[in-house]
Design a protein around this motif. Sequence first.
Motif, PDB file in Angstrom:
ATOM      1  N   VAL A  32       0.838  -1.211   0.000  1.00 10.77           N
ATOM      2  CA  VAL A  32       0.000   0.000   0.000  1.00 10.77           C
ATOM      3  C   VAL A  32       0.872   1.260   0.000  1.00 10.77           C
ATOM      4  O   VAL A  32       0.620   2.211  -0.758  1.00 10.77           O
ATOM      5  N   GLU A  33       1.902   1.266   0.829  1.00 10.47           N
ATOM      6  CA  GLU A  33       2.774   2.446   0.924  1.00 10.47           C
ATOM      7  C   GLU A  33       3.510   2.704  -0.392  1.00 10.47           C
ATOM      8  O   GLU A  33       3.579   3.843  -0.865  1.00 10.47           O
ATOM      9  N   GLN A  34       4.034   1.655  -1.019  1.00 10.82           N
ATOM     10  CA  GLN A  34       4.746   1.828  -2.288  1.00 10.82           C
ATOM     11  C   GLN A  34       3.797   2.217  -3.413  1.00 10.82           C
ATOM     12  O   GLN A  34       4.149   3.027  -4.277  1.00 10.82           O
ATOM     13  N   ALA A  35       2.601   1.650  -3.415  1.00  5.17           N
ATOM     14  CA  ALA A  35       1.623   2.026  -4.442  1.00  5.17           C
ATOM     15  C   ALA A  35       1.268   3.509  -4.318  1.00  5.17           C
ATOM     16  O   ALA A  35       1.162   4.212  -5.331  1.00  5.17           O
ATOM     17  N   PHE A  36       1.119   4.004  -3.094  1.00  7.74           N
ATOM     18  CA  PHE A  36       0.826   5.423  -2.884  1.00  7.74           C
ATOM     19  C   PHE A  36       1.991   6.300  -3.350  1.00  7.74           C
ATOM     20  O   PHE A  36       1.784   7.318  -4.008  1.00  7.74           O
ATOM     21  N   GLU A  37       3.223   5.907  -3.037  1.00  4.42           N
ATOM     22  CA  GLU A  37       4.393   6.682  -3.472  1.00  4.42           C
ATOM     23  C   GLU A  37       4.524   6.692  -4.993  1.00  4.42           C
ATOM     24  O   GLU A  37       4.850   7.722  -5.589  1.00  4.42           O
ATOM     25  N   THR A 119      12.507   9.984 -12.373  1.00  2.34           N
ATOM     26  CA  THR A 119      12.753   8.676 -12.986  1.00  2.34           C
ATOM     27  C   THR A 119      13.661   7.833 -12.101  1.00  2.34           C
ATOM     28  O   THR A 119      13.406   6.648 -11.875  1.00  2.34           O
ATOM     29  N   PHE A 120      14.739   8.438 -11.599  1.00  4.63           N
ATOM     30  CA  PHE A 120      15.642   7.700 -10.716  1.00  4.63           C
ATOM     31  C   PHE A 120      14.929   7.278  -9.441  1.00  4.63           C
ATOM     32  O   PHE A 120      15.130   6.162  -8.956  1.00  4.63           O
ATOM     33  N   SER A 121      14.094   8.143  -8.904  1.00  2.00           N
ATOM     34  CA  SER A 121      13.338   7.813  -7.696  1.00  2.00           C
ATOM     35  C   SER A 121      12.416   6.620  -7.945  1.00  2.00           C
ATOM     36  O   SER A 121      12.295   5.730  -7.098  1.00  2.00           O
ATOM     37  N   PHE A 122      11.784   6.584  -9.104  1.00  3.75           N
ATOM     38  CA  PHE A 122      10.912   5.469  -9.446  1.00  3.75           C
ATOM     39  C   PHE A 122      11.712   4.169  -9.547  1.00  3.75           C
ATOM     40  O   PHE A 122      11.308   3.136  -9.002  1.00  3.75           O
ATOM     41  N   LEU A 123      12.851   4.211 -10.229  1.00  2.00           N
ATOM     42  CA  LEU A 123      13.679   3.002 -10.365  1.00  2.00           C
ATOM     43  C   LEU A 123      14.249   2.563  -9.024  1.00  2.00           C
ATOM     44  O   LEU A 123      14.277   1.371  -8.705  1.00  2.00           O
ATOM     45  N   SER A 124      14.703   3.512  -8.242  1.00  2.00           N
ATOM     46  CA  SER A 124      15.249   3.195  -6.923  1.00  2.00           C
ATOM     47  C   SER A 124      14.177   2.608  -6.012  1.00  2.00           C
ATOM     48  O   SER A 124      14.429   1.635  -5.289  1.00  2.00           O
ATOM     49  N   GLY A 125      12.989   3.165  -6.050  1.00  2.22           N
ATOM     50  CA  GLY A 125      11.887   2.647  -5.252  1.00  2.22           C
ATOM     51  C   GLY A 125      11.492   1.245  -5.679  1.00  2.22           C
ATOM     52  O   GLY A 125      11.202   0.381  -4.846  1.00  2.22           O
ATOM     53  N   SER A 126      11.498   1.007  -6.992  1.00  4.28           N
ATOM     54  CA  SER A 126      11.173  -0.335  -7.497  1.00  4.28           C
ATOM     55  C   SER A 126      12.190  -1.354  -7.015  1.00  4.28           C
ATOM     56  O   SER A 126      11.834  -2.457  -6.592  1.00  4.28           O
ATOM     57  N   TYR A 127      13.465  -0.989  -7.082  1.00  3.91           N
ATOM     58  CA  TYR A 127      14.517  -1.888  -6.607  1.00  3.91           C
ATOM     59  C   TYR A 127      14.352  -2.148  -5.110  1.00  3.91           C
ATOM     60  O   TYR A 127      14.482  -3.282  -4.648  1.00  3.91           O
ATOM     61  N   GLY A 128      14.057  -1.125  -4.345  1.00  2.59           N
ATOM     62  CA  GLY A 128      13.864  -1.272  -2.906  1.00  2.59           C
ATOM     63  C   GLY A 128      12.700  -2.197  -2.575  1.00  2.59           C
ATOM     64  O   GLY A 128      12.770  -3.005  -1.648  1.00  2.59           O
ATOM     65  N   VAL A 129      11.622  -2.097  -3.358  1.00  2.00           N
ATOM     66  CA  VAL A 129      10.467  -2.967  -3.139  1.00  2.00           C
ATOM     67  C   VAL A 129      10.845  -4.423  -3.418  1.00  2.00           C
ATOM     68  O   VAL A 129      10.498  -5.322  -2.648  1.00  2.00           O
ATOM     69  N   VAL A 130      11.565  -4.648  -4.501  1.00  2.00           N
ATOM     70  CA  VAL A 130      11.967  -6.023  -4.847  1.00  2.00           C
ATOM     71  C   VAL A 130      12.848  -6.612  -3.751  1.00  2.00           C
ATOM     72  O   VAL A 130      12.652  -7.758  -3.324  1.00  2.00           O
ATOM     73  N   VAL A 131      13.809  -5.841  -3.259  1.00  2.00           N
ATOM     74  CA  VAL A 131      14.706  -6.331  -2.205  1.00  2.00           C
ATOM     75  C   VAL A 131      13.929  -6.595  -0.915  1.00  2.00           C
ATOM     76  O   VAL A 131      14.121  -7.629  -0.257  1.00  2.00           O
ATOM     77  N   THR A 132      13.047  -5.698  -0.552  1.00  2.00           N
ATOM     78  CA  THR A 132      12.273  -5.867   0.677  1.00  2.00           C
ATOM     79  C   THR A 132      11.339  -7.068   0.587  1.00  2.00           C
ATOM     80  O   THR A 132      11.224  -7.846   1.539  1.00  2.00           O
ATOM     81  N   VAL A 133      10.683  -7.239  -0.551  1.00  2.00           N
ATOM     82  CA  VAL A 133       9.797  -8.399  -0.727  1.00  2.00           C
ATOM     83  C   VAL A 133      10.606  -9.690  -0.666  1.00  2.00           C
ATOM     84  O   VAL A 133      10.186 -10.669  -0.036  1.00  2.00           O
ATOM     85  N   ALA A 134      11.775  -9.698  -1.297  1.00  2.00           N
ATOM     86  CA  ALA A 134      12.622 -10.894  -1.252  1.00  2.00           C
ATOM     87  C   ALA A 134      13.041 -11.204   0.186  1.00  2.00           C
ATOM     88  O   ALA A 134      13.050 -12.370   0.600  1.00  2.00           O
TER      89      ALA A 134
END
Length: 158
Positions: A32-37, A119-134
């Motif tokens: 939910v938090e990442q979707a909002f960001e 754009t960098f914020s979006f890519l960085s956030g996506s990477y952070g989500v993948v690492v956190t989910v893993a």
Amino acid sequence: MSPLPLYKEPGWQPIKEGSINYFYLSFGFLVVEQAFEFYLAYRQRRYLKKTSLPEELIQQAEAVDKTVLPPIAPKAEEMKRESKNDQPETTEKPKSKSFVQQLKDKFLGSQAYNLDKNTFSFLSGSYGVVVTVAALIGMYADLFSCPYHIVYDLFVDR
């Protein structure tokens, strides 16, 4: 082979029916938090793609350009140059840009920078989500305890 070390608090018990499952709670909060960001970044991105200044701002900047008076007297450096060379200069000095043009240039540069930052914020956030989910899935499935038996066999006396 000796049993794997299990690090559990005294009195630990498995999750009972009807109790809070913190894995699902933290995973849901993360999503939910990442979707909002990402939604906020997407909204901001639409405005960052604009290349024109608001009309009211251009009118105000033009009014400022009209009120600025040219210098009354030449600068001392210009007077010295003219006295040394009595001949007029053949090359014209580049005129300074108007306030509106300076504002447009800064606006376009700022928009480009902020679009890249978004754009960098979006890519960085996506990477952070993948690492956190893993990490969450790895801890939930107890995947990080797999190599314990190797360490246990190497360093524990038999």
